[in-house]
Enzyme design. Structure first.
Site, mmCIF file in Angstrom:
data_model
loop_
_atom_site.group_PDB
_atom_site.id
_atom_site.type_symbol
_atom_site.label_atom_id
_atom_site.label_comp_id
_atom_site.label_asym_id
_atom_site.label_seq_id
_atom_site.Cartn_x
_atom_site.Cartn_y
_atom_site.Cartn_z
ATOM 1 N N THR A 174 2.999 -1.465 0.086
ATOM 2 C CA THR A 174 2.651 -0.069 0.387
ATOM 3 C C THR A 174 2.219 0.714 -0.852
ATOM 4 O O THR A 174 2.791 0.548 -1.928
ATOM 5 C CB THR A 174 3.859 0.639 1.037
ATOM 6 O OG1 THR A 174 4.284 -0.137 2.148
ATOM 7 C CG2 THR A 174 3.516 2.044 1.491
ATOM 8 N N ALA A 220 -1.891 3.943 1.359
ATOM 9 C CA ALA A 220 -2.077 2.768 2.227
ATOM 10 C C ALA A 220 -0.722 2.173 2.614
ATOM 11 O O ALA A 220 -0.096 1.474 1.825
ATOM 12 C CB ALA A 220 -2.933 1.715 1.523
ATOM 13 N N GLU A 252 8.175 -2.353 7.731
ATOM 14 C CA GLU A 252 7.631 -3.626 8.252
ATOM 15 C C GLU A 252 6.703 -3.396 9.446
ATOM 16 O O GLU A 252 6.553 -4.265 10.296
ATOM 17 C CB GLU A 252 8.750 -4.610 8.629
ATOM 18 C CG GLU A 252 9.806 -4.820 7.564
ATOM 19 C CD GLU A 252 9.218 -5.213 6.229
ATOM 20 O OE1 GLU A 252 9.350 -4.396 5.292
ATOM 21 O OE2 GLU A 252 8.625 -6.286 6.108
HETATM 22 C C1 FAD Z 1 13.097 3.420 2.679
HETATM 23 C C2 FAD Z 1 11.776 2.702 2.702
HETATM 24 C C3 FAD Z 1 11.687 1.434 2.138
HETATM 25 C C4 FAD Z 1 10.458 0.744 2.148
HETATM 26 N N1 FAD Z 1 10.373 -0.488 1.545
HETATM 27 C C5 FAD Z 1 9.153 -1.068 1.384
HETATM 28 C C6 FAD Z 1 9.002 -2.271 0.610
HETATM 29 O O1 FAD Z 1 9.965 -2.852 0.123
HETATM 30 N N2 FAD Z 1 7.743 -2.774 0.439
HETATM 31 C C7 FAD Z 1 6.633 -2.169 0.967
HETATM 32 O O2 FAD Z 1 5.537 -2.662 0.758
HETATM 33 N N3 FAD Z 1 6.745 -1.027 1.704
HETATM 34 C C8 FAD Z 1 7.970 -0.468 1.921
HETATM 35 N N4 FAD Z 1 8.090 0.697 2.648
HETATM 36 C C9 FAD Z 1 6.906 1.332 3.188
HETATM 37 C C10 FAD Z 1 6.779 1.189 4.685
HETATM 38 O O3 FAD Z 1 6.493 -0.142 5.038
HETATM 39 C C11 FAD Z 1 5.686 2.179 5.130
HETATM 40 O O4 FAD Z 1 6.250 3.476 5.037
HETATM 41 C C12 FAD Z 1 5.184 1.948 6.520
HETATM 42 O O5 FAD Z 1 4.425 0.758 6.570
HETATM 43 C C13 FAD Z 1 4.307 3.107 7.025
HETATM 44 O O6 FAD Z 1 3.332 3.425 6.096
HETATM 45 P P1 FAD Z 1 3.095 4.938 5.627
HETATM 46 O O7 FAD Z 1 4.434 5.490 5.250
HETATM 47 O O8 FAD Z 1 2.049 4.945 4.607
HETATM 48 O O9 FAD Z 1 2.650 5.706 6.918
HETATM 49 P P2 FAD Z 1 1.172 5.725 7.526
HETATM 50 O O10 FAD Z 1 0.634 4.353 7.630
HETATM 51 O O11 FAD Z 1 0.371 6.736 6.793
HETATM 52 O O12 FAD Z 1 1.493 6.255 8.979
HETATM 53 C C14 FAD Z 1 1.793 7.621 9.249
HETATM 54 C C15 FAD Z 1 1.915 7.772 10.761
HETATM 55 O O13 FAD Z 1 0.666 7.435 11.379
HETATM 56 C C16 FAD Z 1 0.854 6.395 12.319
HETATM 57 N N5 FAD Z 1 -0.294 5.502 12.284
HETATM 58 C C17 FAD Z 1 -0.828 4.888 11.204
HETATM 59 N N6 FAD Z 1 -1.894 4.140 11.549
HETATM 60 C C18 FAD Z 1 -2.033 4.270 12.892
HETATM 61 C C19 FAD Z 1 -2.941 3.734 13.841
HETATM 62 N N7 FAD Z 1 -3.942 2.908 13.481
HETATM 63 N N8 FAD Z 1 -2.799 4.101 15.142
HETATM 64 C C20 FAD Z 1 -1.789 4.916 15.531
HETATM 65 N N9 FAD Z 1 -0.903 5.464 14.656
HETATM 66 C C21 FAD Z 1 -1.014 5.145 13.363
HETATM 67 C C22 FAD Z 1 2.118 5.684 11.894
HETATM 68 O O14 FAD Z 1 2.733 5.010 12.972
HETATM 69 C C23 FAD Z 1 2.961 6.829 11.364
HETATM 70 O O15 FAD Z 1 3.590 7.473 12.439
HETATM 71 C C24 FAD Z 1 9.318 1.363 2.714
HETATM 72 C C25 FAD Z 1 9.434 2.634 3.297
HETATM 73 C C26 FAD Z 1 10.633 3.288 3.295
HETATM 74 C C27 FAD Z 1 10.696 4.661 3.913
#
Ligand code: FAD
Length: 372
Positions: free
Chosen positions: A116, A120, A355
């Site tokens: 992440t 992205a 995930e």
């Molecule tokens: C405590 C914590 C630990 C984490 N640990 C890791 C880690 O170890 N490694 C790692 O790589 N990541 C990690 N993450 C990141 C996590 O995997 C991401 O937060 C998650 O994949 C969502 O990405 P984003 O936060 O950028 O949200 P976005 O992708 O920006 O999404 C925002 C909203 O839009 C919605 N959305 C996005 N795209 C679409 C679509 N095409 N259609 C419909 N709805 C959509 C989503 O469902 C969400 O509701 C962690 C996050 C947290 C909070």
């Protein structure tokens, strides 16, 4: 058709439950949440007791369920010090297995999985961290956001762009994975504080400033990184489903204890239809989530993963956890917001995010169903 797990797995479940009940004390879980402290002693004890064993996935799965049933934050902290290991098990070289995987499996080192970025998350192919060759050496520049084990890991499995895609539709091409050590020159990590839940886990922002990456740290084939991440998600989503199931079961345990306490003090509330409905609906949804999760796990652990069932298990279990923790907390009123029930409510939310968010799981399910 036999829906039960083998006795040796049920024995691990019981052992995991006893361990968590004994070790995850009220004082420890409260402190880790309030001060956002990683429980390293618990990680070591869990390792020494044999719960952290990626070679025994059913054992890990039921341990995750039982640990999260007692406390999701401390439970996850204890069980994910080897986060991302499956990528090396599946695609790593002998050198990478020896240098990076072995010490993690021995409980001596901690790993992280970094995909992440600030812009992205769901859109994995949209990452902008760059991995390029200069004077025959790989150079990494960019950064990652919300990385679990971010301040405690010795190394990370990092996804980066190593070649420009041929067309916008092929953005998932040209991504590679590299192993980055936290001791490498140009690496820095900053702890992220103030999270809603999972406050016992270490989460950080990573920065890569001209890090030199040796060729032997490139995982598998160049340009295949997107596929490695997706196959890892097929595994890790099942563990998140187990985390969610355990969290929902923890809510059910607390509801049952609360109803018993109401009964013993002669309150009529325990016999209200709303109480009985909440109990039976929550218990039913938990059993449905369990069946879906075990089906997904059974297919995966037989090396026949089914991404549709996996995404269903993750999406459904997460929604059961979020609903159960919210409903039970509300039903318990003041006792809900002034006890560890509110922590379960906060900790449940992450299962709908990491995930793959629930929206992404639903997109995977619908797209694959339409392809079939
Ligand atoms: C405590 C914590 C630990 C984490 N640990 C890791 C880690 O170890 N490694 C790692 O790589 N990541 C990690 N993450 C990141 C996590 O995997 C991401 O937060 C998650 O994949 C969502 O990405 P984003 O936060 O950028 O949200 P976005 O992708 O920006 O999404 C925002 C909203 O839009 C919605 N959305 C996005 N795209 C679409 C679509 N095409 N259609 C419909 N709805 C959509 C989503 O469902 C969400 O509701 C962690 C996050 C947290 C909070």
């Amino acid at each position: 058709m036999d829906f039960s797990l083998p006795k040796e797995i049920e024995d691990i479940r019981k052992k995991a439950r006893d361990f968590a009940v004994k070790e995850f004390t009220q004082e420890l879980t409260l402190t880790c949440d309030a001060t956002e402290t990683y429980p390293d002693d618990i990680r070591k004890k869990a390792y020494n007791a044999g719960f952290i064993d990626v070679g025994n996935p059913w054992g890990m799965l039921v341990s995750m369920e039982e640990f999260c049933r007692v406390d999701p934050g401390v439970g996850m902290s204890a069980l994910v010090p080897g986060f991302g290991s499956e990528v090396i098990m599946l695609y790593g070289s002998d050198y990478q297995k020896k240098k990076y995987l072995e010490p993690v499996l021995k409980g001596e080192k901690i790993s992280g999985f970094a995909v992440t970025e600030p812009i992205a998350g769901s859109d994995v192919a949209g990452i902008s961290t760059k991995l390029y060759k200069k004077d025959g050496k790989w150079i990494l520049n960019g950064g990652k956001m919300f990385i679990t084990n971010g301040t405690i890991a010795n190394h990370f499995y990092v996804l980066a762009r190593s070649a420009e895609p041929d067309s916008p539709e092929k953005r998932h091409h040209g991504l590679s994975m590299a192993i980055v050590e936290s001791e490498m020159k140009g690496f820095s990590s900053t702890k992220i504080t103030g999270k809603l839940g999972m406050r016992a886990t270490s989460t950080a922002e990573l920065k890569f400033d001209n890090i030199e990456i040796p060729q032997e740290n490139i995982i598998g084939e160049e340009g295949k990184g997107f596929y490695y991440v997706m196959s890892f998600f097929n595994i890790s989503r099942i563990y998140v489903a187990a985390q969610a199931l355990g969290t929902a079961e923890g809510a059910l345990d607390r509801l049952k204890a609360y109803l018993a306490a109401l009964k013993s003090r002669g309150s009529p509330m325990a016999d209200y239809e709303s109480a009985q409905f909440l109990l039976s609906e929550t218990a039913t949804e938990i059993e449905a989530a369990r069946m879906l999760m075990y089906m997904a796990a059974d297919k995966l652990f037989k090396f026949e993963p089914d991404p549709v069932i996996t995404s269903m298990a993750k999406y459904y279990s997460a929604s059961v956890a979020a609903k159960a923790t919210r409903s039970v907390m509300l039903f318990m009123g003041l006792d809900g917001i002034a006890t560890d029930m509110e922590r379960f409510y906060r900790d449940s939310k992450i299962t709908e995010i990491w995930e793959g968010t629930s929206e992404i799981e639903k997109l995977v399910i619908s797209r694959m169903l339409m392809k079939k």
